[in-house]
Design an enzyme around this catalytic site. Sequence first.
Site, mmCIF file in Angstrom:
data_model
loop_
_atom_site.group_PDB
_atom_site.id
_atom_site.type_symbol
_atom_site.label_atom_id
_atom_site.label_comp_id
_atom_site.label_asym_id
_atom_site.label_seq_id
_atom_site.Cartn_x
_atom_site.Cartn_y
_atom_site.Cartn_z
ATOM 1 N N GLU A 120 0.775 -1.235 0.000
ATOM 2 C CA GLU A 120 0.000 0.000 0.000
ATOM 3 C C GLU A 120 0.814 1.297 0.000
ATOM 4 O O GLU A 120 0.374 2.290 -0.556
ATOM 5 C CB GLU A 120 -0.938 0.001 1.215
ATOM 6 C CG GLU A 120 -1.971 -1.116 1.198
ATOM 7 C CD GLU A 120 -2.917 -1.019 0.015
ATOM 8 O OE1 GLU A 120 -3.425 0.088 -0.245
ATOM 9 O OE2 GLU A 120 -3.119 -2.038 -0.659
ATOM 10 N N SER A 140 -20.870 -30.138 -22.942
ATOM 11 C CA SER A 140 -21.678 -30.054 -24.159
ATOM 12 C C SER A 140 -22.842 -29.091 -24.075
ATOM 13 O O SER A 140 -23.536 -28.883 -25.074
ATOM 14 C CB SER A 140 -22.192 -31.448 -24.528
ATOM 15 O OG SER A 140 -21.121 -32.291 -24.900
#
Length: 765
Positions: A77, A358
Amino acid sequence: MVLAGFIFVVLLLAGGFTAGYLLIDIPPANALATKQANVYLYADGSELARDSKGANRENVPLSKVPKHVQHAVLAAEDRDFYGESAVDPKAMLRAAWNTVTGKGKQSGSTITQQYVKNYYLGQEQTVTRKVKEFFISIKLDREVSKDDILEGYLNTSYFGRNAYGVQAAAQAYYGKDVEDLSVAQGGYLATLVNSPNAYDVATHPENKAAAQGRWSYVLNGMVKEGWLPAADRKKQKFPMPDQAKGTQDLSGQRGYVVKAVEDYLIENKIIEEDALSKGGYRITTTLQKPRQNAFVKAVDDQVMSKLDKKARKIDRNVRVGGASVDPKTGKVVAMYGGIDYTKQFVNNATRRDYQVGSTFKPFVFTSAVQNGSTTQSGTPITPNTIYDGNNRRPVQGWDGGQYAPANEDDGQYGDITVREATDKSVNSVYAQMAVDVGSDKVKDTAVALGVPPKTPDLTASPSIALGPSTASVLDMTEAYATLANHGQHGSYTLVEKITKNGEDVALPERGEKTAVSREAADTTTSVLRSVVDSGTGTEALAAGRPAAGKTGTAEEDKAAWFAGYTPDLATVVSIMGADPATAKQTPLYGALGERRINGGGYPARIWAQFTKDALEGKPVKEFDLELEPGADVPVQPDPSDSAEAPDPDEDTGGATDGATDGGAADGGAADGGADQGGQNQGQNQGQNQGQNQGPTGGQDQGQTQGPTGGQDQGQTQGQDQGQTQGPTGGADGGADDGGADQGGQQGALAGLTQGTTTGPRGRGD
């Protein structure tokens, strides 16, 4: 004059700075103890859930936080925290410029500024708040030490999983105190500060690569700053966090719904993550309580009540996910995330890490119609177009190298129509069709229908047709809903209304656009109706409604799918395999006492029961379809284009395969059922098979492959296949896919194509 002007500007700025510094005081802390709950409601206004009523936070002194954890947060940070001033004007200007020029929101904040925002102010993105943050940060930096600021920052930052502060985060992700965290674990927690929702890999497995990249950035930063020896850095391995556990307030389906709604609000930038975590919102969802209850009951009746975890260890790995969408409105009316949020944290309806198999194939055909595609010989692609369905047939017309996909269980189908190839999910046909259409166009069509463009493994290549991509159950429901809505697509929505303190929160317009033509969507629907009426999806007939659908299976049988719709409702169900201890994906062989779990079995049964109950009392609607030209006109195969006739001595079908090797998948007791399968199979379809299916035509085919030919072939072989072939198999279309009661319909499919061309165990999911 220039000098005077310059002096005036300097004095003005100095005066403004002095005034701001004197007038803006450090305010009292905003007590998270007063944090409100978020209330979640069903569409009818009844309460669905309440999230945590207070902040999960436990303050710890900085001395209890290991240096390597402190350094990890600084590396992530603000690496210059100890040597810089409280504010960084250059970073603030750069962030403002990036925001204005559309490069995304940039905080430009130091750790001191972030702490001031978290502890004293709020998360609103306003100029006033930023001005206050600026002056309070400067004052605070003069009045307290850097260590005090870092301690406050570590105790107030939000890490996800309702964990405020590093101690709560250590418990939430690793089940240990912060002082016991390793270097790798500290680095992972540091990555979460930037975006908890994005980097929690237990909640979003598909984001693991991004989380690992951020984690590496943190550790490499520690090395660069001299906080971690390079040799130690090389020893670090990504530390997978524990599976998260929800609170009892979010047990059952409630937690899954709350998490899905949170993700929806954050991803669509409706509410900022920090603001949502602080609570106070009243959120009316689109979920309909009766249908939500019906989904839970269907899963319990069809699957959960039949699990025997003591007798079958594999039953412990069974997971179920489901979602249902109203095609007209895009509203999610029901969702099934798992057995219980407090026991299985990951939402199986929204996770994106299982192959769709499928169930993706209909998108290939839709794209073919949408783009007016033709075969390699120039024949328009319709439901009746003939393709070579033989196993491991190399695709033609693709310059990316040889690709010859295997059919399920190496099934040999010979010349076969698109409709029949869809019924049996023939890989070789659909891989070739993807090339004929253009795999890039197939991908574009899938995205237009609703599959997210960044779906993992959604790659433009012939294999796209076989469904290696890992869209979520909800993603696939959205796409199938577009087909049900005649090609009109509007993004799904989980939220009907939001208020806070009595004021409405703005929601984005859903909008609707044409994803594909009505002709393309409706012709696909006509093909998928055949899958339900006589293909691998006949279990869906139990819904008692006109339905279209498709079965699917992931690689190594790690997941089985059924995706289907009526004119009123689009619903997708998936059964997944996952180790309960490690969350690793596992095959489902043997689960529920079945050799295989297939899309046409348990998923289709859940679908049928839910759909029947969800639409109870509603009038039965027929599909109103507008088909592409030639879609309903049978096409006779051209003998000159036929595949080479198979060697009659090969194990490719005929009397031998139909009786012994075909397996339950292709018309046996499991697929067609002992009650009706063989007879209907032969009577209804045998003659067509003799005339249209074989490589050389009716009579000749019967002589080389079946017991007789033409009509007799259908009658005799159909009976053998329905009654004898079944017991030896057990794959798609078996007891899982067709079921004993639906035998005649499943048998009809098998008589058309499989008696003469079935492979060793012809699975067709």
